[in-house]
Design an enzyme around this catalytic site. Structure first.
Site: not given
Length: 295
Positions: A151, A64, A190
């Site tokens: 996500d 991320s 995610h």
């Protein structure tokens, strides 16, 4: 978060030694976070690991927002001609501006007049860029991108866009760029890609490719210059005759796959991990308020 610990358990079960750390200003580390400072912290940790890893390969993993630090780091390493053995980006974005505009926190405001001026311009004007899309053009080591189609934090299309930028980059001419999507039916969203039963196979296969060995699907293959076939676990790989020598890469289509945030602190933590034996204790990584000073 717990998902990070679970990922580290998966990596450890595969024989990797995982080294992860808190950036300045987060967790047990003192100081004030900045993009430059966090990149320098990651560089310091990499140099420490590299000095003690011997001939073992060292891979860098970013997740991320941590992918921004990871590509900053690897770009610097490649520019000084000391690249890692591979870079793995999990749920990456293109740049912080596009990610901020796509983030669910901005969904209410992104269509308002002046959104860019009020929300996005202050981010970039303060020096926060995390320009993955620019960094990958200067990276000269193997790259693997993992992204779940469902996500909700970093949209799948940003990861795919990053791949489309990296794949034709001149810096990757002699290296592999892989993109592995995870179908939305899997529910990995995610931060749960670590749950994939295929992840160990993916990493082992990528490790083989990084070492110049053919993936399992190619051993004994009778059609090295065309067609597609299924890698153990359900992934479909296709031959590329544009590479020299011809190689296999995952076909970028989720329909061929098997179907089965703490916003700041947790996303700022990419990991270095090294394959092999002997990961000595690192007092510099133990926290306790210590951190390297910027030059």
């Amino acid at each position: 978060g717990d998902h990070r610990v679970e990922l580290y358990k998966v990596l450890s079960s595969l024989g990797y030694h995982v080294v992860t750390f808190d950036y300045r200003g987060w967790g047990d580390s003192v100081g004030t976070p900045s993009e430059r400072g966090m990149t320098y912290d990651a560089l310091h940790v990499f140099d420490w690991i590299k000095a003690r890893s011997g001939d073992n390969p060292v891979y860098i993993w970013g997740h991320s927002l941590g992918t921004g630090v990871a590509t900053n780091l690897v770009r610097r390493l490649c520019e000084r001609e000391t690249p890692p053995d591979a870079l793995i980006l999990e749920s990456p974005f293109t740049n912080i501006r596009e990610e901020a505009k796509s983030h669910p926190f901005s969904v209410i405001y992104r269509y308002f007049p002046g959104f860019d001026w009020f929300f996005l311009d202050p981010i970039t004007s303060s020096g926060i860029k995390f320009a993955n899309d620019e960094n990958v053009k200067h990276i000269s080591c193997p790259l693997l991108i993992l992204h779940a189609e469902d996500d909700p934090v970093v949209p799948f299309q940003l990861g795919r866009k990053l791949y489309s930028i990296a794949a034709p980059a001149r810096s990757f001419r002699d290296f592999k760029v892989q993109f592995v999507p995870f179908h939305s039916d899997l529910g990995y969203r995610h931060k749960y890609i670590y749950k994939s039963p295929e992840l160990p196979r993916i990493l082992r296969t990528v490790h083989m490719i990084m070492q110049g060995e053919p993936p399992p699907c190619c051993k004994g293959c009778t059609d090295p210059h065309g067609g597609a076939h299924t890698l153990t676990g359900g992934h479909v790989w296709e031959h590329s005759d544009t590479d020299t020598p011809a190689t296999c890469r995952p076909r970028i289509s989720s329909t061929h796959l098997s179907r089965r945030t703490q916003l700041l602190k947790s996303l700022f933590v990419p990991s270095c991990f090294l394959k092999g034996r002997g990961a000595p204790d690192c007092p510099a990584l133990a926290g306790h308020g210590r951190q390297p000073r910027e030059p």
